[in-house]
Write a protein that holds these residues in place. Structure first.
Motif, short mmCIF file in Angstrom:
data_model
loop_
_atom_site.label_atom_id
_atom_site.label_comp_id
_atom_site.label_asym_id
_atom_site.label_seq_id
_atom_site.Cartn_x
_atom_site.Cartn_y
_atom_site.Cartn_z
N ASN A 1 -0.64 19.08 -0.76
CA ASN A 1 -1.53 18.00 -0.32
C ASN A 1 -0.90 16.63 -0.52
O ASN A 1 -1.06 15.74 0.32
CB ASN A 1 -2.88 18.10 -1.03
CG ASN A 1 -3.68 19.31 -0.59
OD1 ASN A 1 -3.47 19.84 0.50
ND2 ASN A 1 -4.58 19.75 -1.43
N SER A 2 -0.18 16.45 -1.61
CA SER A 2 0.51 15.17 -1.84
C SER A 2 1.56 14.94 -0.78
O SER A 2 1.71 13.82 -0.27
CB SER A 2 1.15 15.15 -3.23
OG SER A 2 0.17 14.96 -4.22
N PRO B 1 0.82 -1.22 0.00
CA PRO B 1 0.00 0.00 0.00
C PRO B 1 0.85 1.27 0.00
O PRO B 1 0.54 2.23 -0.70
CB PRO B 1 -0.84 -0.11 1.27
CG PRO B 1 -0.93 -1.58 1.54
CD PRO B 1 0.39 -2.14 1.07
N LEU B 2 1.93 1.28 0.78
CA LEU B 2 2.79 2.47 0.82
C LEU B 2 3.47 2.69 -0.53
O LEU B 2 3.55 3.83 -1.01
CB LEU B 2 3.82 2.35 1.94
CG LEU B 2 4.74 3.56 2.11
CD1 LEU B 2 3.94 4.84 2.34
CD2 LEU B 2 5.72 3.32 3.26
N CYS C 1 3.32 11.87 3.80
CA CYS C 1 3.91 11.83 5.15
C CYS C 1 2.98 11.11 6.13
O CYS C 1 3.44 10.32 6.96
CB CYS C 1 4.21 13.24 5.64
SG CYS C 1 5.62 13.99 4.83
N GLU C 2 1.69 11.37 6.02
CA GLU C 2 0.73 10.72 6.90
C GLU C 2 0.73 9.21 6.68
O GLU C 2 0.75 8.42 7.63
CB GLU C 2 -0.67 11.27 6.65
CG GLU C 2 -1.75 10.65 7.50
CD GLU C 2 -3.14 11.17 7.17
OE1 GLU C 2 -4.10 10.46 7.52
OE2 GLU C 2 -3.27 12.25 6.57
N LYS C 3 0.74 8.79 5.42
CA LYS C 3 0.73 7.35 5.11
C LYS C 3 2.04 6.69 5.58
O LYS C 3 2.01 5.57 6.08
CB LYS C 3 0.53 7.11 3.62
CG LYS C 3 -0.78 7.61 3.07
CD LYS C 3 -1.96 6.96 3.73
CE LYS C 3 -3.25 7.46 3.11
NZ LYS C 3 -4.44 7.03 3.81
N ALA C 4 3.15 7.39 5.42
CA ALA C 4 4.43 6.84 5.87
C ALA C 4 4.45 6.69 7.39
O ALA C 4 4.94 5.69 7.92
CB ALA C 4 5.58 7.74 5.41
N GLU C 5 3.87 7.67 8.09
CA GLU C 5 3.80 7.59 9.55
C GLU C 5 2.91 6.42 9.97
O GLU C 5 3.27 5.67 10.88
CB GLU C 5 3.24 8.90 10.11
CG GLU C 5 3.24 8.95 11.63
CD GLU C 5 2.77 10.30 12.14
OE1 GLU C 5 2.08 10.29 13.19
OE2 GLU C 5 3.08 11.33 11.54
#
Length: 76
Positions: free
Chosen positions: A59-60, A3-4, A65-69
């Protein structure tokens, strides 16, 4: 594909598109050493395009960053 990795690819493609659009804007504003004879409507359109591109990049970046966290927290 994880997913990442999928999200990174999607955002990478958006950033590439944004960079190509910014290169075009820069060229129209004279970095290509050509004279483009822009009128006030063209300048207004370029200003708005640059703002939209900036929002897409911002926004990207936030989303990536949110998904990586989230992925990092899930791995722990």
């Amino acid at each position: 594909m994880s997913p990442l990795a999928r999200i990174a690819t999607e955002h990478g493609n958006r950033l590439i598109g944004a960079s190509l659009a910014l290169i075009t804007i820069a060229d129209l504003l004279g970095t290509d050493s050509a004279e483009h004879h822009l009128n006030s409507d063209h300048i207004d359109g370029l200003q708005h395009a640059a703002k939209v591109i900036a929002e897409v990049v911002k926004n990207s970046g936030y989303d990536l960053c949110e998904k990586a966290e989230q992925a990092s927290e899930g791995a722990q």
